[in-house]
Design a protein around this motif. Structure first.
Motif, PDB file in Angstrom:
ATOM      1  N   SER A 194       0.838  -1.208   0.000  1.00 54.94           N
ATOM      2  CA  SER A 194       0.000   0.000   0.000  1.00 54.94           C
ATOM      3  C   SER A 194       0.870   1.254   0.000  1.00 54.94           C
ATOM      4  CB  SER A 194      -0.919  -0.002   1.227  1.00 54.94           C
ATOM      5  OG  SER A 194      -1.757  -1.140   1.233  1.00 54.94           O
ATOM      6  N   TRP A 195       1.937   1.229   0.806  1.00 54.80           N
ATOM      7  CA  TRP A 195       2.854   2.368   0.840  1.00 54.80           C
ATOM      8  C   TRP A 195       3.534   2.548  -0.518  1.00 54.80           C
ATOM      9  CZ3 TRP A 195       5.352   6.600   1.220  1.00 54.80           C
ATOM     10  CH2 TRP A 195       6.711   6.690   0.964  1.00 54.80           C
ATOM     11  N   SER A 196       3.953   1.454  -1.156  1.00 50.32           N
ATOM     12  CA  SER A 196       4.642   1.558  -2.445  1.00 50.32           C
ATOM     13  C   SER A 196       3.725   2.126  -3.524  1.00 50.32           C
ATOM     14  CB  SER A 196       5.193   0.195  -2.875  1.00 50.32           C
ATOM     15  OG  SER A 196       4.159  -0.693  -3.238  1.00 50.32           O
ATOM     16  N   ILE A 197       2.436   1.791  -3.443  1.00 46.28           N
ATOM     17  CA  ILE A 197       1.458   2.338  -4.407  1.00 46.28           C
ATOM     18  C   ILE A 197       1.263   3.830  -4.155  1.00 46.28           C
ATOM     19  CG2 ILE A 197      -0.956   2.282  -5.134  1.00 46.28           C
ATOM     20  CD1 ILE A 197      -0.930  -0.729  -4.543  1.00 46.28           C
ATOM     21  N   ALA A 198       1.120   4.194  -2.881  1.00 47.98           N
ATOM     22  CA  ALA A 198       0.961   5.616  -2.538  1.00 47.98           C
ATOM     23  C   ALA A 198       2.192   6.404  -2.957  1.00 47.98           C
ATOM     24  CB  ALA A 198       0.722   5.752  -1.035  1.00 47.98           C
ATOM     25  N   GLN A 199       3.379   5.852  -2.717  1.00 50.95           N
ATOM     26  CA  GLN A 199       4.627   6.521  -3.081  1.00 50.95           C
ATOM     27  C   GLN A 199       4.709   6.765  -4.583  1.00 50.95           C
ATOM     28  OE1 GLN A 199       7.440   5.001  -4.786  1.00 50.95           O
ATOM     29  NE2 GLN A 199       8.666   6.901  -4.643  1.00 50.95           N
ATOM     30  N   ALA A 200       4.140   5.817  -5.345  1.00 52.71           N
ATOM     31  CA  ALA A 200       4.210   5.918  -6.809  1.00 52.71           C
ATOM     32  C   ALA A 200       3.223   6.931  -7.375  1.00 52.71           C
ATOM     33  CB  ALA A 200       3.959   4.544  -7.428  1.00 52.71           C
ATOM     34  N   PHE A 201       2.034   7.013  -6.778  1.00 52.92           N
ATOM     35  CA  PHE A 201       0.976   7.807  -7.405  1.00 52.92           C
ATOM     36  C   PHE A 201       0.687   9.143  -6.729  1.00 52.92           C
ATOM     37  CE2 PHE A 201      -0.006   3.503  -8.971  1.00 52.92           C
ATOM     38  CZ  PHE A 201      -0.045   3.785 -10.333  1.00 52.92           C
ATOM     39  N   ILE A 202       1.185   9.376  -5.510  1.00 51.48           N
ATOM     40  CA  ILE A 202       0.889  10.676  -4.899  1.00 51.48           C
ATOM     41  C   ILE A 202       1.515  11.840  -5.669  1.00 51.48           C
ATOM     42  CG2 ILE A 202       1.306  12.073  -2.826  1.00 51.48           C
ATOM     43  CD1 ILE A 202       0.585   9.686  -1.151  1.00 51.48           C
ATOM     44  N   PRO A 203       2.770  11.754  -6.119  1.00 49.97           N
ATOM     45  CA  PRO A 203       3.834  10.803  -5.806  1.00 49.97           C
ATOM     46  C   PRO A 203       4.715  11.365  -4.693  1.00 49.97           C
ATOM     47  CG  PRO A 203       4.499  12.115  -7.680  1.00 49.97           C
ATOM     48  CD  PRO A 203       3.148  12.643  -7.241  1.00 49.97           C
ATOM     49  N   VAL A 204       5.496  10.446  -4.088  1.00 54.97           N
ATOM     50  CA  VAL A 204       6.508  10.849  -3.114  1.00 54.97           C
ATOM     51  C   VAL A 204       7.863  10.709  -3.797  1.00 54.97           C
ATOM     52  CG1 VAL A 204       7.575  10.346  -0.894  1.00 54.97           C
ATOM     53  CG2 VAL A 204       5.094  10.059  -1.180  1.00 54.97           C
ATOM     54  N   ASP A 205       8.594  11.788  -3.887  1.00 59.98           N
ATOM     55  CA  ASP A 205       9.880  11.769  -4.593  1.00 59.98           C
ATOM     56  C   ASP A 205      10.841  10.769  -3.956  1.00 59.98           C
ATOM     57  OD1 ASP A 205       9.021  13.692  -6.343  1.00 59.98           O
ATOM     58  OD2 ASP A 205       9.905  15.357  -5.235  1.00 59.98           O
ATOM     59  N   ASN A 206      11.511  10.027  -4.803  1.00 61.38           N
ATOM     60  CA  ASN A 206      12.536   9.084  -4.349  1.00 61.38           C
ATOM     61  C   ASN A 206      13.899   9.752  -4.535  1.00 61.38           C
ATOM     62  OD1 ASN A 206      14.342   7.002  -3.921  1.00 61.38           O
ATOM     63  ND2 ASN A 206      13.221   5.500  -5.126  1.00 61.38           N
ATOM     64  N   PRO A 207      14.522  10.176  -3.458  1.00 62.82           N
ATOM     65  CA  PRO A 207      15.788  10.921  -3.584  1.00 62.82           C
ATOM     66  C   PRO A 207      16.951  10.064  -4.074  1.00 62.82           C
ATOM     67  CG  PRO A 207      15.320  10.444  -1.284  1.00 62.82           C
ATOM     68  CD  PRO A 207      14.113  10.032  -2.054  1.00 62.82           C
ATOM     69  N   THR A 208      16.787   8.734  -4.079  1.00 64.13           N
ATOM     70  CA  THR A 208      17.874   7.872  -4.540  1.00 64.13           C
ATOM     71  C   THR A 208      17.883   7.747  -6.065  1.00 64.13           C
ATOM     72  OG1 THR A 208      16.564   5.819  -4.407  1.00 64.13           O
ATOM     73  CG2 THR A 208      17.717   6.534  -2.419  1.00 64.13           C
ATOM     74  N   LYS A 209      16.830   8.258  -6.715  1.00 68.42           N
ATOM     75  CA  LYS A 209      16.771   8.230  -8.178  1.00 68.42           C
ATOM     76  C   LYS A 209      17.081   9.627  -8.698  1.00 68.42           C
ATOM     77  CE  LYS A 209      15.315   3.924  -8.533  1.00 68.42           C
ATOM     78  NZ  LYS A 209      14.024   3.542  -9.091  1.00 68.42           N
ATOM     79  N   ASP A 210      17.785   9.692  -9.845  1.00 71.50           N
ATOM     80  CA  ASP A 210      18.165  11.006 -10.378  1.00 71.50           C
ATOM     81  C   ASP A 210      16.977  11.746 -10.980  1.00 71.50           C
ATOM     82  OD1 ASP A 210      17.763   9.713 -12.822  1.00 71.50           O
ATOM     83  OD2 ASP A 210      19.906   9.314 -13.093  1.00 71.50           O
ATOM     84  N   GLY A 211      15.904  10.983 -11.337  1.00 75.83           N
ATOM     85  CA  GLY A 211      14.691  11.620 -11.828  1.00 75.83           C
ATOM     86  C   GLY A 211      14.695  11.977 -13.293  1.00 75.83           C
ATOM     87  N   ASP A 212      15.805  11.756 -14.017  1.00 80.73           N
ATOM     88  CA  ASP A 212      15.871  12.124 -15.431  1.00 80.73           C
ATOM     89  C   ASP A 212      14.886  11.331 -16.282  1.00 80.73           C
ATOM     90  OD1 ASP A 212      17.812  13.915 -14.799  1.00 80.73           O
ATOM     91  OD2 ASP A 212      19.503  12.604 -15.373  1.00 80.73           O
ATOM     92  N   ASP A 213      14.671  10.047 -15.918  1.00 82.51           N
ATOM     93  CA  ASP A 213      13.757   9.227 -16.714  1.00 82.51           C
ATOM     94  C   ASP A 213      12.364   9.177 -16.108  1.00 82.51           C
ATOM     95  OD1 ASP A 213      14.314   7.832 -14.447  1.00 82.51           O
ATOM     96  OD2 ASP A 213      15.011   5.992 -15.452  1.00 82.51           O
ATOM     97  N   GLY A 214      12.147   9.938 -15.040  1.00 80.66           N
ATOM     98  CA  GLY A 214      10.829   9.980 -14.422  1.00 80.66           C
ATOM     99  C   GLY A 214      10.521   8.781 -13.546  1.00 80.66           C
ATOM    100  N   ASP A 215      11.473   7.890 -13.360  1.00 77.39           N
ATOM    101  CA  ASP A 215      11.258   6.697 -12.553  1.00 77.39           C
ATOM    102  C   ASP A 215      11.513   7.003 -11.077  1.00 77.39           C
ATOM    103  OD1 ASP A 215      10.975   4.174 -11.535  1.00 77.39           O
ATOM    104  OD2 ASP A 215      12.897   3.427 -12.283  1.00 77.39           O
ATOM    105  N   GLU A 216      10.456   6.920 -10.256  1.00 73.62           N
ATOM    106  CA  GLU A 216      10.579   7.169  -8.823  1.00 73.62           C
ATOM    107  C   GLU A 216      10.299   5.898  -8.015  1.00 73.62           C
ATOM    108  OE1 GLU A 216      11.502   9.930  -7.439  1.00 73.62           O
ATOM    109  OE2 GLU A 216      11.422  11.346  -9.097  1.00 73.62           O
ATOM    110  N   SER A 217      10.251   4.737  -8.690  1.00 71.83           N
ATOM    111  CA  SER A 217       9.866   3.494  -8.024  1.00 71.83           C
ATOM    112  C   SER A 217      10.887   3.082  -6.972  1.00 71.83           C
ATOM    113  CB  SER A 217       9.715   2.367  -9.053  1.00 71.83           C
ATOM    114  OG  SER A 217      10.935   2.127  -9.721  1.00 71.83           O
ATOM    115  N   LEU A 218      10.397   2.360  -5.969  1.00 77.13           N
ATOM    116  CA  LEU A 218      11.268   1.877  -4.899  1.00 77.13           C
ATOM    117  C   LEU A 218      12.106   0.701  -5.367  1.00 77.13           C
ATOM    118  CD1 LEU A 218       8.707   2.018  -1.946  1.00 77.13           C
ATOM    119  CD2 LEU A 218      10.588   3.609  -2.384  1.00 77.13           C
ATOM    120  N   TYR A 219      11.479  -0.201  -6.113  1.00 80.23           N
ATOM    121  CA  TYR A 219      12.162  -1.401  -6.606  1.00 80.23           C
ATOM    122  C   TYR A 219      11.830  -1.610  -8.081  1.00 80.23           C
ATOM    123  CZ  TYR A 219      13.040  -2.641  -1.721  1.00 80.23           C
ATOM    124  OH  TYR A 219      13.466  -2.643  -0.411  1.00 80.23           O
ATOM    125  N   ASN A 220      12.734  -2.262  -8.785  1.00 78.74           N
ATOM    126  CA  ASN A 220      12.523  -2.519 -10.208  1.00 78.74           C
ATOM    127  C   ASN A 220      11.277  -3.360 -10.462  1.00 78.74           C
ATOM    128  OD1 ASN A 220      14.931  -1.169 -10.823  1.00 78.74           O
ATOM    129  ND2 ASN A 220      16.149  -3.039 -10.576  1.00 78.74           N
TER     130      ASN A 220
END
Length: 272
Positions: A194-220
């Motif tokens: 549930s948290w991973s879905i919320a993180q993806a669609f709210i969205p909550v920025d993932n600081p470990t990703k550079d964000g250039d490709d728009g991918d903010e997912s926690l895991y592949n």
């Protein structure tokens, strides 16, 4: 006749398995009565009461120290501390640290085996072992890349502390895993999904990703934005297939060394 005998034996084994499953699932969540008419010795299962000893306390202190220090060190050394608990690996590391801490306290303070603290320890072991197994499998098969730097935290969070849990729960303690305890890993897995879905669609920025490709997912394998179908399939398989199987495996492993309360009949038989 030989075929009929083998068929009867197979049918009998199947019936025995069904009876065992039925009994296991009908037993109270923290029941101590076994099919063989004996009762679990929870004092021995958690090394409390008369089974408390200084060597056991020392061993548990060392195991607890590694687990808790690894969790705390990982958090304070993480580049983005506020995002540390966003990952399942660190949720699971928290379960492991809590289990070893509770296990240590149960023995150190000789807490009664019927107490709530022991029941929490019991549940935490199932959560730590089941979630820990999946973290080890999924991380090394789907997330790890050869370009990653091998560090203490990477090894301990994805395998090292898991080994500590098994040492404590199987070799030091004798935690009797129950099939009904599957409900606890399942609930926390659903919370994480549930948290991973919320993180993806709210969205909550993932600081470990550079964000250039728009991918903010926690895991592949949990990319809800780009691959919702495959993410759903993986989640369902893990929660409703892998978790029950792993709970059964750990339940069977725990049966190999379950200690029982000795009755007067047992003592008399041993004396003879």
């Amino acid at each position: 006749r030989k075929r009929m005998k083998e068929s009867d034996e197979g049918r009998s084994s199947f019936c025995c398995c069904c009876d065992w499953f039925r009994l296991e699932l009908s037993r109270p969540m923290f029941g101590i009565d076994e099919k063989n008419g004996k009762q679990l010795n929870l004092d021995r299962s958690f090394c409390t009461g008369e089974y408390r000893s200084y060597p056991i306390i020392l061993i548990k202190l060392i195991l607890c120290g590694f687990s808790v220090v690894t969790f705390i060190y990982g958090w304070i050394s993480y580049p983005y501390p506020s995002f540390y608990m966003a990952y399942l690996s660190y949720w699971t590391l928290a379960y492991k640290a809590l289990y070893t801490l509770f296990s240590f306290c149960v023995t150190l303070f000789s807490i009664r085996s019927t107490s709530l603290i022991v029941k929490i320890t019991w549940v935490l072991y199932t959560m730590a072992s089941v979630h820990g197994t999946m973290v080890v499998i999924l991380y090394w098969l789907t997330e790890f890349k050869s370009s990653y730097t091998i560090t203490y935290l990477l090894i301990m969070a994805h395998g090292g502390v898991f080994c500590i849990i098994l040492i404590d729960g199987i070799l030091v303690n004798r935690v009797p895993v129950r099939l009904k305890h599957y409900i606890f890993p399942m609930i926390f897995a659903i919370l994480f999904i549930s948290w991973s879905i919320a993180q993806a669609f709210i969205p909550v920025d993932n600081p470990t990703k550079d964000g250039d490709d728009g991918d903010e997912s926690l895991y592949n394998i949990l990319n809800w934005v780009d691959s919702p179908l495959s993410s759903s399939i993986v989640s369902i398989l893990v929660i409703f297939v892998s978790f029950p199987i792993l709970t059964l495996v750990y339940c069977l492993i725990s049966m190999l060394g379950r200690p029982y309360i000795r009755t007067d009949g047992d003592r008399a038989a041993n004396d003879e």
